[in-house]
Design an enzyme around this catalytic site. Structure first.
Site: not given
Length: 265
Positions: A134, A201, A205, A184, A147, A136
């Site tokens: 996409r 959001k 986090t 989310y 991670h 991004k």
């Protein structure tokens, strides 16, 4: 050279001898090579994917992302439930718990959910693939790649050698966090009109940070007592969680504190 090869062979034989026989024939568990192949392919895609997409339009993956994220929500709910119920039925200590290597129904139930947790980390490598397709690329940070790739390695080792024990606490809490996180992502994938409902959001986090602090304190405590869980795994988990606290704290400060300050200015 011959001595080095012999020592490597002896070490490999030793780690096979101490492995959990119960998972020997399970998918991806016989040897480390299939899991390593996933990691190498993943890292190659992280490197080559943006080059492939450079002169291409981003893919519209709305339907794919909706299905993918909702499936991970369902899988995370299942794993959270299994970790919680099995630990309660097995009278697990939430302070320090040794591994039950027996083939009792509860021990095997815990082993199976540990394997599903490992396999979910393999599936989650697709997060990065979708970001790149996409275009991004700003989402594909060092923290993100580190991670995702390290969790596959960590939990392959966890299932291979310590499927259960106090490792259940990590799987259970992380599964709960991922219910929130992929919910989310699923809502976000519906469309821009959902953004007004996704004001939380920042708190997501914060929840991720609290999770890693929880792992850090939980493992740190376990390093001070004797309950039969391998010390080497405790040390490895502690150091890994420390690295995640540092990286997530840095991400949080840059994403919210510094941006908020610039916005006010």
């Amino acid at each position: 050279m011959a001595v080095a090869v012999r020592r490597i062979t002896e070490f490999y034989d030793w780690i096979e001898d101490v492995a959990d026989d119960r998972v020997e024939d399970w998918l991806l568990m016989a040897t480390p090579w299939p899991a390593m192949a996933f990691i190498i392919t993943y890292l190659l895609f992280v490197w080559l994917g943006p080059k492939f997409m450079k002169n291409r339009e981003p893919y519209n993956l709305k339907s794919t992302l909706l299905v993918y994220n909702f499936m991970l929500v369902i899988l995370s709910i299942y794993m959270f439930k299994e970790f919680l119920i099995t630990s309660l039925l097995g009278n697990y200590s939430y302070r320090c718990q040794t591994v039950d290597y027996s083939t009792s129904p509860l021990a095997m139930r815990m082993t199976r959910v540990c394997w599903w947790f490992f396999f979910s980390k393999v599936i989650e490598l697709l997060d990065t693939v979708f970001f790149i397709l996409r275009k991004k690329d700003n989402q594909v940070t060092f923290l993100h790649v580190y991670h995702h790739s390290s969790m596959v390695v960590n939990w392959w080792l966890g299932v291979k050698y310590v499927a259960g024990g106090q490792a259940f606490f990590i799987g259970m809490l992380n599964s709960f966090v991922h219910v929130v996180m992929y919910s989310y992502y699923a809502l976000s994938a519906i469309g821009p009109h959902m953004q007004k409902y996704l004001w939380w959001k920042r708190y997501m986090t914060q929840l991720q940070l609290v999770q890693f602090f929880g792992f850090l304190f939980h493992t740190g405590y376990n390093m001070t007592v004797e309950c039969g869980f391998p010390t080497g795994f405790n040390i490895a988990v502690f150091l890994y969680c420390f690295s995640m606290v540092v990286l997530f704290s840095n991400f949080y400060i840059k994403s919210y504190k510094q941006k908020g300050k610039k916005y006010k200015e």
